[in-house]
Design a protein around this motif. Structure first.
Motif, mmCIF file in Angstrom:
data_model
loop_
_atom_site.group_PDB
_atom_site.id
_atom_site.type_symbol
_atom_site.label_atom_id
_atom_site.label_comp_id
_atom_site.label_asym_id
_atom_site.label_seq_id
_atom_site.Cartn_x
_atom_site.Cartn_y
_atom_site.Cartn_z
ATOM 1 N N GLY A 33 44.794 -73.488 42.233
ATOM 2 C CA GLY A 33 43.757 -73.268 43.403
ATOM 3 C C GLY A 33 42.705 -72.154 42.929
ATOM 4 N N ILE A 34 42.753 -71.803 41.662
ATOM 5 C CA ILE A 34 41.724 -70.679 41.379
ATOM 6 C C ILE A 34 40.441 -71.257 41.310
ATOM 7 N N LYS A 35 39.413 -70.880 41.984
ATOM 8 C CA LYS A 35 38.140 -71.250 41.897
ATOM 9 C C LYS A 35 36.976 -70.211 41.598
ATOM 10 N N GLU A 36 35.871 -70.500 41.410
ATOM 11 C CA GLU A 36 34.729 -69.649 41.113
ATOM 12 C C GLU A 36 35.035 -68.335 42.200
ATOM 13 N N GLY A 37 34.632 -67.226 41.517
ATOM 14 C CA GLY A 37 34.830 -65.841 42.251
ATOM 15 C C GLY A 37 36.169 -65.428 42.380
ATOM 16 N N ASP A 38 37.273 -66.285 42.207
ATOM 17 C CA ASP A 38 38.724 -65.821 42.227
ATOM 18 C C ASP A 38 39.031 -64.872 41.181
ATOM 19 N N VAL A 39 39.722 -63.677 41.364
ATOM 20 C CA VAL A 39 40.158 -62.806 40.266
ATOM 21 C C VAL A 39 41.464 -62.949 39.701
ATOM 22 N N ILE A 40 41.414 -62.795 38.194
ATOM 23 C CA ILE A 40 42.665 -63.021 37.486
ATOM 24 C C ILE A 40 42.779 -61.844 36.936
ATOM 25 N N GLY A 41 44.057 -61.047 36.899
ATOM 26 C CA GLY A 41 44.391 -59.720 36.156
ATOM 27 C C GLY A 41 45.174 -59.855 35.075
ATOM 28 N N ILE A 42 44.957 -59.027 33.923
ATOM 29 C CA ILE A 42 45.892 -59.075 32.862
ATOM 30 C C ILE A 42 46.374 -57.630 32.632
ATOM 31 N N VAL A 43 47.806 -57.597 32.568
ATOM 32 C CA VAL A 43 48.580 -56.391 32.237
ATOM 33 C C VAL A 43 49.180 -56.715 31.246
ATOM 34 N N SER A 44 48.769 -56.120 30.074
ATOM 35 C CA SER A 44 49.410 -56.685 28.755
ATOM 36 C C SER A 44 48.868 -55.543 27.483
ATOM 37 N N HIS A 72 51.141 -46.825 35.730
ATOM 38 C CA HIS A 72 52.373 -46.733 36.684
ATOM 39 C C HIS A 72 52.082 -47.709 37.781
ATOM 40 N N ILE A 73 52.877 -47.857 38.642
ATOM 41 C CA ILE A 73 52.847 -48.967 39.671
ATOM 42 C C ILE A 73 51.646 -48.125 40.772
ATOM 43 N N SER A 74 51.648 -46.957 40.858
ATOM 44 C CA SER A 74 50.580 -46.516 41.796
ATOM 45 C C SER A 74 49.286 -46.876 41.485
ATOM 46 N N GLU A 75 49.245 -46.526 39.808
ATOM 47 C CA GLU A 75 47.772 -46.805 39.474
ATOM 48 C C GLU A 75 47.566 -48.220 39.589
ATOM 49 N N LEU A 76 48.248 -49.072 39.300
ATOM 50 C CA LEU A 76 48.033 -50.404 39.197
ATOM 51 C C LEU A 76 47.610 -50.954 40.667
ATOM 52 N N LYS A 77 48.132 -50.230 41.730
ATOM 53 C CA LYS A 77 47.730 -50.614 42.997
ATOM 54 C C LYS A 77 46.262 -50.043 43.285
ATOM 55 N N GLN A 78 46.031 -48.823 42.573
ATOM 56 C CA GLN A 78 44.631 -48.399 42.853
ATOM 57 C C GLN A 78 43.582 -49.142 41.934
ATOM 58 N N ALA A 79 44.096 -49.611 40.840
ATOM 59 C CA ALA A 79 43.188 -50.378 39.995
ATOM 60 C C ALA A 79 42.826 -51.689 40.688
ATOM 61 N N TYR A 80 43.780 -52.347 41.429
ATOM 62 C CA TYR A 80 43.671 -53.644 41.971
ATOM 63 C C TYR A 80 43.357 -53.618 43.489
ATOM 64 N N ASN A 82 40.791 -53.293 45.354
ATOM 65 C CA ASN A 82 39.433 -53.943 45.695
ATOM 66 C C ASN A 82 39.467 -55.410 45.067
ATOM 67 N N SER A 83 40.011 -55.749 43.834
ATOM 68 C CA SER A 83 39.590 -56.776 43.388
ATOM 69 C C SER A 83 40.780 -57.945 43.599
ATOM 70 N N LYS A 84 41.969 -57.315 44.155
ATOM 71 C CA LYS A 84 42.924 -58.310 44.589
ATOM 72 C C LYS A 84 43.192 -59.674 43.699
ATOM 73 N N GLU A 104 55.065 -55.649 46.553
ATOM 74 C CA GLU A 104 54.464 -54.464 47.526
ATOM 75 C C GLU A 104 53.032 -54.703 47.897
ATOM 76 N N THR A 105 52.460 -55.775 47.569
ATOM 77 C CA THR A 105 51.289 -56.364 47.875
ATOM 78 C C THR A 105 51.331 -57.638 48.309
ATOM 79 N N ASP A 106 50.317 -58.273 49.211
ATOM 80 C CA ASP A 106 50.274 -59.478 49.554
ATOM 81 C C ASP A 106 49.053 -60.627 48.925
ATOM 82 N N TYR A 107 48.291 -60.122 47.707
ATOM 83 C CA TYR A 107 47.578 -60.709 47.330
ATOM 84 C C TYR A 107 47.944 -61.575 45.844
#
Length: 485
Positions: A33-44, A72-80, A82-84, A104-107
């Motif tokens: 279901g990913i389409k134009e404008g959707d955000v994909i994260g990379i944690v690696s 850390h998990i708190s920093e990942l939450k902060q980083a993401y 807005n972009s979700k 711990e998130t809904d996106y």
């Protein structure tokens, strides 16, 4: 043709394999279901497969948002926050915290593990059959890269397809001298704008990247010797290693004919040593995530000691008086302001910070103090902003102060950077304890280390004080803290 080699396990991926894997991944993302404008994260960490989702997102006009894998998990939450991102790519060693982030998130709808379900995609998945074209693609967001901005917590820098195309064109033809016969070293973190754009430029040149996920002296030297690396793209800490470490003399570095240093200012002493040792130019680059990496660079082989060169084509720079905003002339230090196609679109979800950084004329105020001489060569001498430059990372004091003040036995805290020859600056804290507290300096250092990534930790130590210097409105006076050293 080989695209990437992992130095540690000698695994490799060809350009064909990279292309096919990115097409299969794009098809999988589309099916999810990913389409134009959707955000994909990379944690690696850096790895062979890292750029597969990057390319896949480009095909779909989705947005890639890589982040620091040591967060850390708190920093990942902060980083993401807005972009979700709807999907995050990760690896076995980061899976636990990414799964926690999902819980711990809904996106986050799906996690794709490079070491697990990703393999099913590239081995048996279908291929994306077509790539849709867009007439206004240059205005579309292509990437979100975390940056400290000029104050406060890390911000999400929005870079468009037009930004990236402009940056890559300058990098390929003017700044980085790669060809299809070249080999680059993938030591700079791929989530960082510096490492991201370097590797994209190498791919664009059909050159080879040898990946080293973290700096290790012997492996780094072996890569240079074995693959006849001619261009070293480094940060000052690696420059210091090359200049001073005795192990360097054990290897054949005759292939090296160009050294480009960025991330922070390179000291005169180290630049001079490197130029004599390698018998080549040591070029400095000035830029920031918000300005699309390099805005000023030595484009030829002749380098003035301490200068980062002249503005790259397509970049306009003004030096202004920080108080009066008047434009300054040669040899008059002031704030560096940049206007260019490669300047970021905005800070995601933070219009106030965007307005404070980009003025009504389109100039981005960097917060850095510098000047240009009669030849138009620029020199960076100081900063307006309070950010601590630890190695190639920007560390916001406010973020550390928030962590410190969350301790039950700390009533107030102020953080500054203390000068360090190898790292540039070390984060140091002035701490006010509650009355009768037995809290030690090591207790404070450990407390921070448990809650924040390694480059932000208190490498400069802790000093206990009775109170902190502040102005009438309660703003911390960091200049006064520096005077207390």
């Amino acid at each position: 043709m080989i695209a990437m080699i992992d130095k540690i396990n000698n695994e490799r991926i060809s350009y064909r394999e990279l292309f096919v894997a990115s097409l299969k991944t794009a098809r999988k993302l589309k099916d999810l279901g990913i389409k134009e404008g959707d955000v994909i994260g990379i944690v690696s960490d850096n790895r062979l497969e890292y750029f597969v989702p990057v390319l896949a997102c480009f095909y779909l006009r989705a947005i890639i948002h890589p982040t620091n894998s040591s967060y850390h998990i708190s920093e990942l939450k902060q980083a993401y926050s807005n972009s979700k991102p709807k999907i995050i790519f990760t690896s076995n060693d980061k899976m636990e915290k990414v799964a926690q982030l999902q819980n711990e998130t809904d996106y986050i709808k799906e996690i794709i593990n490079f070491d697990n379900n990703y393999l099913d995609i590239v081995k048996g998945g279908a291929i994306l059959e077509s790539i849709e074209k867009s007439s206004d693609c240059d205005k579309k967001t292509a990437a979100i890269v975390s940056s400290s901005g000029t104050t406060g917590h890390p911000k999400s820098v929005v870079l468009t397809q037009g930004n990236l195309k402009f940056i890559m064109r300058n990098s390929k033809y003017l700044i980085l001298s790669y060809s299809s016969e070249s080999t680059g070293i993938g030591i700079l973190p791929f989530y960082h704008i510096f490492g991201l754009m370097q590797t994209m430029t190498i791919l664009n040149c059909r050159a080879k990247t040898v990946i080293l996920s973290k700096f290790e002296p012997v492996s780094f030297c072996e890569i240079i010797e074995k693959y006849n690396v001619h261009l070293l793209l480094i940060v000052p800490t690696i420059a210091d290693f090359l200049a001073k470490h005795p192990i360097v003399d054990k290897y054949n570095f005759k292939s090296v004919n160009d050294i480009v240093c960025a991330g922070a200012a390179l000291g005169y002493e180290i630049q001079t040593i490197l130029e004599k040792k390698f018998n080549c130019a040591v070029r400095q680059v000035y830029g920031m995530t918000e300005t699309g990496v390099a805005t000023v660079c030595v484009l030829g082989k002749k380098c003035k000691l301490g200068s980062c060169g002249t503005p790259v084509p397509g970049v306009e720079i003004e030096v202004i008086d920080a108080q009066t905003k008047n434009t300054l002339g040669p040899n008059e230090p002031g704030e560096i302001c940049v206007k260019s196609v490669q300047v970021m679109k905005e800070y995601l979800g933070n219009p106030e910070a965007t307005r404070a950084t980009i003025d009504e004329r389109g100039f981005l105020h960097t917060g850095d103090i510098g000047y240009f001489d009669e030849d138009g060569d620029f020199f960076i001498v100081d900063r307006l902003k309070d950010l601590i430059k630890y190695k190639s990372f920007q560390v916001p004091p406010a973020e550390l102060e928030d962590v410190l003040k969350s301790h039950s036995e700390i009533t107030d805290a102020g953080v500054i950077g203390v000068p360090d020859e190898r790292a540039g600056e070390l984060p140091m804290a002035f701490v006010v304890k509650v009355k009768n507290s037995k809290l030690s300096e090591q207790n404070v250092i450990d407390y921070v280390a448990e809650r924040i990534s390694v480059h932000k930790q208190l490498h400069g130590g802790v000093r206990f004080v009775d109170d902190l210097p502040k102005n009438s409105t309660g703003k911390l006076l960091r200049k006064k803290l520096r005077e207390m050293l």
